[in-house]
Scaffold this motif. Structure first.
Motif: not given
Length: 122
Positions: A22-30, A103-118
């Motif tokens: 959410e801090e990185n401007n994604y709409k999240v459904f948990p 896991k455990p993964f770095e949150m920066a790696v998660l953000l990078d992966k999501l950006q690549q896929l999107l």
């Protein structure tokens, strides 16, 4: 705004991931379990799904395979996560997710992966 469905049964990790996204401007459904996932997909219409393989009382691998077999969900990018499986195992099991994070993964790696896929065309 990109929509991300996060399926994770660890409430602390789910909260951290939700806050980060959410801090990185994604709409999240948990979502803490996979039982209502297809109803949530239909209602929320996520651009991507981030899902743990080991869910309380459910197998994320089976949910993933079902996502891939349904015409209405087959093209949604899925990032699988787990602390109990190696990437080699994921490949051997033919769990051809769009990405896998051990896991455990770095949150920066998660953000990078999501950006690549999107950014990739559907």
């Amino acid at each position: 705004m990109n929509r991300i469905l996060v399926v994770e049964d660890d409430p602390d990790l789910l909260e951290v991931i939700q806050m980060l996204l959410e801090e990185n401007n994604y709409k999240v459904f948990p979502l803490m379990n996979g039982r209502p996932i297809f109803r949530i997909i239909e209602e929320f219409r996520p651009d991507i799904i981030l899902m743990d393989i080991r869910l309380d009382g459910m197998d994320g691998r089976a949910i993933f395979k079902e996502i891939r077999t349904r015409p209405d969900t087959a093209r949604i990018p899925v990032v699988l996560t787990s602390g109990g499986f190696s990437e080699d195992y994921i490949m051997r099991e033919n769990l051809l997710a769009d990405a896998y994070l051990e896991k455990p993964f770095e949150m920066a790696v998660l953000l990078d992966k999501l950006q690549q896929l999107l950014k990739e065309p559907a």
